[in-house]
Design an enzyme around this catalytic site. Structure first.
Site: not given
Ligand code: ADP
Ligand code: MG
Length: 395
Positions: A34, A352
């Site tokens: 970022r 992110g």
């Molecule tokens: P982004 O920032 O890309 O929008 P999010 O913040 O929604 O994505 O989610 C990211 C997090 O989701 C990561 O830290 C990852 O560890 C977690 N994650 C992915 N799959 C699972 C799961 N099955 N159970 C718990 N956490 C999960």
């Molecule tokens: Mg996130």
């Protein structure tokens, strides 16, 4: 939307709202994507002789100064990347900020302390937010909005300050909006959307809108378990949005009617605990043991997802497929990232953690058409909602 080319910035104090909300572990920045994404706008303003005052937030300090949320490490990294000194103000709109902003030479850069140390930044009360916006605006003569990751927030630095100063959109926001337009207007088909991550309730909303737009919706990450549960399967201790089960059932039936293909995982990596060294196995998605939790999509699902991306013309991906920060649960995210790269489609990675994941897993950034700095912001745009920060720049 006006861009910085439309502003006469030479010799002027320009407040730049950037998105420098980077992951920090033990005082160390673990992904500076970022910060790098914000560089072109800052550099352009410097070259044109502006006095650049950057403001940004980090994490959620909830309206008071907390040392662990200080932007000081970001100021240091920003300085390294710019190859120039970055004066750091130890407050947001106080004595230090005024002195730092007032003392800048043409072409010099300052960074203010974390905006969210001030309760006015995020306040729902218009007067409180406005009073803070007045103080922030008083530091500068012009405003450039470039914090794409925050444009969906009705916050003082995003929404109220541009109402107080002549303003324009920075290069990052201009680029992000141009990409999102390609995902909403005249989309090249087949159009596949991959959703995952952990902010499940935030992201279920986007599906509502995508049902009329996407040809395929692939679901992984923490979101999967609400779907599996809605289909009547056991999900053990996995992430679950109990109160969204009806919504999800409705999505599934609307998708059937609309001819939108929902792709759900067929296998899951199920562990005994949320830990890298916990015992874990690949189990069928409809047979997760009650004493386990699902932390990644399984290898068959990885292949299935990649196959459903192979012939796509447009792909938008938000949210890791599993807990990629732990090696045993990173394979689903890797498979999907590879699927995007191999598809040859117009591919956009938003969010992110999703952006951090592809870099952490060693993918080259140019393997994707665009890596967006905004997760929530991209999703709300795709949902068709008006984003306060973009609206404010357009006015
Ligand atoms: P982004 O920032 O890309 O929008 P999010 O913040 O929604 O994505 O989610 C990211 C997090 O989701 C990561 O830290 C990852 O560890 C977690 N994650 C992915 N799959 C699972 C799961 N099955 N159970 C718990 N956490 C999960
Ligand atoms: Mg996130």
């Amino acid at each position: 939307m006006r861009t910085i080319d439309d502003l006469d910035v030479a010799g002027k104090r320009v407040l730049v709202r950037a998105d420098l909300n980077v992951p920090i572990e033990d005082g160390r920045i673990t992904d500076d994507g970022r910060i790098r994404a914000g560089l072109p706008t800052i550099s352009t303003l410097r070259e044109r002789g502006a006095k650049v005052i950057v403001c940004a937030h980090l994490g959620r300090p909830k309206g008071e100064p907390k040392p662990e949320f200080s932007l000081a490490p970001v100021a240091a990294r920003l300085g390294e990347l710019l190859g120039a000194e970055v004066a750091f103000a130890s407050d947001v709109v106080g004595e230090s900020a005024r002195a730092t902003a007032g003392g800048l030479a043409d072409g010099a850069v300052a960074l203010l302390e974390n905006l969210r140390f001030e309760p006015g930044e995020t306040s729902k009360d218009d007067a409180e937010r406005g009073a803070f916006a007045d103080r922030l605006a008083a530091l500068a003569e012009l405003y450039v909005g470039d914090g794409f990751g925050a444009v969906h927030r009705r916050h003082a630095s995003v929404f109220d300050v541009p109402k107080r100063l002549p303003h324009a959109a920075g290069g990052l926001i201009a680029t992000e909006v141009a990409v999102l337009k390609r995902l909403t207007e005249d989309v090249a088909r087949p159009y596949a959307v991959v959703l995952g991550g952990s902010k499940v309730s935030d992201k279920l909303g986007v599906i509502d809108n995508l049902l009329g737009k996407a040809d395929r919706i692939l679901v992984g990450g923490g979101m999967v378990f609400t779907f599996l549960k809605a289909q009547g399967h056991e999900v053990g201790g996995s992430l679950l949005e109990e109160d969204q089960l009806d919504t999800v059932r409705e999505y599934l039936s609307r998708a059937r009617e609309a001819g939108v293909e929902f792709v759900l995982p067929v296998d899951i990596v199920a562990a005994t605990a949320f830990a890298a060294d916990a015992p874990h196995d690949v189990v069928p998605a409809d047979a997760i043991p009650a004493d386990r939790l699902g932390l990644d999509i399984g290898p068959e699902s990885g292949k299935l997802f990649a196959a459903r991306l192979a012939d796509a013309a447009t792909v938008f991906w938000n949210g890791p497929m599993g807990v990629f920060e732990m090696e045993p649960y990173s394979h689903g995210t890797r498979a999907v990232a590879q699927g995007l790269v191999d598809s040859g489609a117009f591919t956009v990675v938003g969010g992110g953690d999703s952006a951090a994941a592809v870099r952490r897993l060693g993918f080259a950034e140019d393997g994707f058409s665009h890596i967006s700095t905004g997760g929530g912001a991209s999703l709300e745009y795709l949902e068709g909602r008006a984003l306060p920060g973009l609206q404010a720049l357009e006015d």
